[in-house]
Design a protein around this motif. Structure first.
Motif, PDB file in Angstrom:
ATOM      1  N   GLU A   1       9.337  -1.960  -6.508  1.00 26.93           N
ATOM      2  CA  GLU A   1      10.230  -0.959  -5.941  1.00 26.93           C
ATOM      3  C   GLU A   1       9.894  -0.610  -4.495  1.00 26.93           C
ATOM      4  OE1 GLU A   1      10.112   2.364  -8.588  1.00 26.93           O
ATOM      5  OE2 GLU A   1      11.324   1.375 -10.142  1.00 26.93           O
ATOM      6  N   LYS A   2       8.863  -1.229  -3.948  1.00 28.64           N
ATOM      7  CA  LYS A   2       8.472  -0.951  -2.564  1.00 28.64           C
ATOM      8  C   LYS A   2       8.756  -2.151  -1.678  1.00 28.64           C
ATOM      9  CE  LYS A   2       4.889   2.400  -3.820  1.00 28.64           C
ATOM     10  NZ  LYS A   2       3.440   2.692  -3.871  1.00 28.64           N
TER      11      LYS A   2
ATOM     12  N   ASN B   1       0.551   3.670  -7.479  1.00 20.43           N
ATOM     13  CA  ASN B   1       1.759   4.133  -8.162  1.00 20.43           C
ATOM     14  C   ASN B   1       2.376   5.345  -7.460  1.00 20.43           C
ATOM     15  OD1 ASN B   1       1.235   2.176 -10.104  1.00 20.43           O
ATOM     16  ND2 ASN B   1       0.221   3.605 -11.485  1.00 20.43           N
TER      17      ASN B   1
ATOM     18  N   ASN C   1      -4.558   3.031  -9.628  1.00 19.83           N
ATOM     19  CA  ASN C   1      -3.349   3.804  -9.911  1.00 19.83           C
ATOM     20  C   ASN C   1      -2.837   4.606  -8.725  1.00 19.83           C
ATOM     21  OD1 ASN C   1      -2.715   3.072 -12.549  1.00 19.83           O
ATOM     22  ND2 ASN C   1      -4.244   4.444 -13.402  1.00 19.83           N
TER      23      ASN C   1
ATOM     24  N   LYS D   1       5.996  -2.438 -11.495  1.00 16.92           N
ATOM     25  CA  LYS D   1       7.341  -2.143 -11.010  1.00 16.92           C
ATOM     26  C   LYS D   1       7.308  -1.072  -9.931  1.00 16.92           C
ATOM     27  CE  LYS D   1      11.908  -0.588 -12.554  1.00 16.92           C
ATOM     28  NZ  LYS D   1      12.718  -0.126 -13.721  1.00 16.92           N
ATOM     29  N   ARG D   2       6.546  -0.001 -10.182  1.00 21.01           N
ATOM     30  CA  ARG D   2       6.497   1.110  -9.235  1.00 21.01           C
ATOM     31  C   ARG D   2       5.652   0.768  -8.008  1.00 21.01           C
ATOM     32  NH1 ARG D   2       4.383   6.650 -11.639  1.00 21.01           N
ATOM     33  NH2 ARG D   2       6.151   6.198 -13.029  1.00 21.01           N
ATOM     34  N   ALA D   3       4.530   0.078  -8.236  1.00 21.52           N
ATOM     35  CA  ALA D   3       3.593  -0.170  -7.142  1.00 21.52           C
ATOM     36  C   ALA D   3       4.013  -1.325  -6.247  1.00 21.52           C
ATOM     37  CB  ALA D   3       2.204  -0.438  -7.711  1.00 21.52           C
TER      38      ALA D   3
ATOM     39  N   ASP E   1       3.710   7.910  -4.360  1.00 19.70           N
ATOM     40  CA  ASP E   1       4.521   7.810  -3.147  1.00 19.70           C
ATOM     41  C   ASP E   1       3.673   8.220  -1.947  1.00 19.70           C
ATOM     42  OD1 ASP E   1       7.447   7.703  -1.962  1.00 19.70           O
ATOM     43  OD2 ASP E   1       6.486   9.494  -1.134  1.00 19.70           O
TER      44      ASP E   1
ATOM     45  N   VAL F   1      -2.183  -1.154 -12.648  1.00 20.36           N
ATOM     46  CA  VAL F   1      -1.079  -0.445 -11.990  1.00 20.36           C
ATOM     47  C   VAL F   1       0.238  -0.637 -12.733  1.00 20.36           C
ATOM     48  CG1 VAL F   1      -2.156  -0.671  -9.730  1.00 20.36           C
ATOM     49  CG2 VAL F   1      -0.490  -2.378 -10.469  1.00 20.36           C
ATOM     50  N   ASP F   2       1.181   0.245 -12.416  1.00 16.54           N
ATOM     51  CA  ASP F   2       2.570   0.067 -12.834  1.00 16.54           C
ATOM     52  C   ASP F   2       3.186  -0.895 -11.825  1.00 16.54           C
ATOM     53  OD1 ASP F   2       5.331   0.235 -13.167  1.00 16.54           O
ATOM     54  OD2 ASP F   2       5.268   2.327 -13.789  1.00 16.54           O
TER      55      ASP F   2
END
Length: 496
Positions: free
Chosen positions: A200-201, A230, A227, A195-197, A232, A192-193
């Motif tokens: 940032e949540k 990642n 993935n 930072k995004r997964a 929304d 996974v990303d």
């Protein structure tokens, strides 16, 4: 600043960074940026004046510290001096508790960073050595034996702000608390990303995501397709899941089954899915029919409309199939839509033409559908096997018309069944012309088993069709009658 004048210049003065040299703190560079170095030509300070701070540094960068820790990582004196100048907190930790610094470096090495990767990481993110938040994450990875790829770990340590490490640990533990398999955690973080997964949540976002995914086979859905994290939840995942629910006519249980079967189907945008629905409607299929095809072959949505679907549906139409027949064809042979034409379908079409099939006919279409489930090599071996038993092209074509699957069966399995038919059952091989479905039954569980029961009670006789095609219930009913008849016959013999 208080200074001390030295009576004689020290030979090590050229290796020190004077107060006049200012190195602006950099942001976190990428793992591919060059390693900063300082050269003696950039040190204009007189050798006669050194601050007490740099006299202390001489002691710290001596053998007890520099050589025992940084030199092992192949950091030269220039790099050590630059590191300590930009991050004096490392110097403070080393002076107060050198063992804690050694322990932190040992942890970094133990979780998978090699010496070179660790050297790059320390040069670019020196605070990794002193940050309590980073320490919390490193200890978690070490204690939980999370298997992170060295490249992923290096990028993560370099690019992640220290403040995010504690939150990353909390969110990761949240996954474990909700049943995510511990042994798959490393794979998840590698894919996974992060930072995004995660970063940032919020915690609430993560919990809401897990609650949503529980309808679709959590945690297996994420194990198979990490993935998806990642994406929304409200703007991507929910609308896509709703598309399949609508396609199923509001049957959320069936749409959930489809998503469980292929979690990656949620990676397609709603626009992409709508374009496929539009295409199939132009062919004459309904949304419900498309959904039934997808239940058999979820990857139908990954097949290119322009490169494959358009030409292949046109072929079926040229063979005389209407929309309903195309639907039934694709439920049985969905791979027809995605197989390579040059490497697969074209070769099989050539075999069928040699057997006597006429191009662009209904029989040709049905035969093509049947052979999509086998390889070209196996199909060729099957045809050659029939030839070796004396069958002609017309015979093979006749059998495949009656039972299209005959060309897709495993060649080795067919050979054993034909040998059993000839040697054990003492039947003519040409009986297959009238009942080619014989080759589709399991040799041990159906053919041999029923044959031995029949031989024990009735002996030879009857056709292979009557032996195999009846249901189990009817076969056992016949068996009981044979046994009863045999018992009556034995009783009569005893009386006599």
């Amino acid at each position: 600043m208080f200074t001390t004048q030295l009576c004689s210049p020290l030979p090590t003065a050229e290796t020190l960074i004077p107060p006049s040299v200012h190195l602006s703190p950099s942001h976190y560079p990428s793992s591919h940026s060059s390693i900063p170095r300082l050269h003696s030509t950039a040190l204009p300070l007189s050798r006669c004046y050194l601050t007490t701070r740099y006299l202390t540094r001489i002691a710290l960068t001596d053998a007890s510290f520099s050589l025992s820790l940084f030199t092992e990582l192949r950091l030269d004196q220039y790099e050590v001096d630059a590191l300590l100048h930009r991050h004096p907190e490392i110097e403070s930790v080393a002076a107060a508790s050198p063992e804690s610094l050694r322990l932190r470096i040992g942890t970094l090495l133990s979780i998978g960073l090699g010496n070179s990767a660790l050297r790059r990481t320390i040069i670019k993110r020196p605070d990794i050595l002193t940050s309590p938040e980073a320490g919390l994450f490193l200890n978690f990875v070490h204690e939980e034996s999370v298997k992170l790829l060295p490249t992923k770990l290096e990028r993560l340590l370099i690019s992640t702000h220290s403040a995010h490490f504690q939150g990353l640990v909390i969110r990761t533990k949240l996954f474990l608390n909700h049943g995510f398999p511990h042994e798959k955690l490393g794979h998840l973080l590698n894919v996974v990303d992060i930072k995004r997964a995660f970063c940032e949540k919020t915690i609430e976002d993560i919990e809401e995501m897990i609650l949503f995914l529980q309808r679709y086979g959590w945690p297996n859905t994420i194990v198979r397709r990490p993935n998806l994290l990642n994406l929304d939840l409200h703007n991507q995942l929910i609308p896509r899941a709703q598309f399949f629910a609508n396609l199923a006519g509001g049957d959320e249980e069936s749409s959930s089954h489809l998503i469980r079967k292929l979690p990656g189907i949620l990676a397609y945008t709603v626009e992409h899915l709508q374009s496929h629905l539009k295409f199939w409607r132009s062919v004459g299929l309904t949304g419900g029919q498309l959904f039934k095809i997808a239940l058999v072959y979820p990857n139908i949505f990954s097949v290119s409309i322009e490169r494959k679907l358009s030409s292949r549906i046109e072929f079926l139409e040229q063979c005389g199939l209407d929309a309903e027949e195309i639907f039934k064809f694709l439920v049985k042979a969905p791979l027809f839509t995605s197989l390579s034409f040059e490497e697969n379908l074209a070769k099989k079409l050539a075999f069928l033409v040699k057997l006597g099939y006429v191009y662009r006919t209904r029989d040709m279409a049905l035969a093509v559908g049947a052979v999509t489930r086998t390889s070209t090599e196996n199909m060729q071996k099957v045809i050659e096997l029939f030839f070796s038993y004396g069958f002609s092209c017309e015979d093979v074509q006749a059998m495949s018309r009656k039972h299209p699957q005959v060309l897709q069966y495993n060649c080795e399995s067919l050979g054993k069944k034909m040998q059993f038919l000839i040697n054990d059952m003492e039947r003519e091989v040409r009986e297959l012309l009238s009942f080619p479905a014989f080759l589709g039954y399991n040799l041990d569980d159906r053919i041999r088993y029923r044959y031995e029961i029949k031989m024990a009670n009735r002996g030879k006789g009857s056709s292979i069709n009557n032996l195999l095609s009846v249901s189990d219930e009817r076969f056992y009913l016949k068996t009981n009658k044979w046994i009863e008849a045999g018992s009556d016959c034995n009783s009569d013999q005893v009386k006599l």
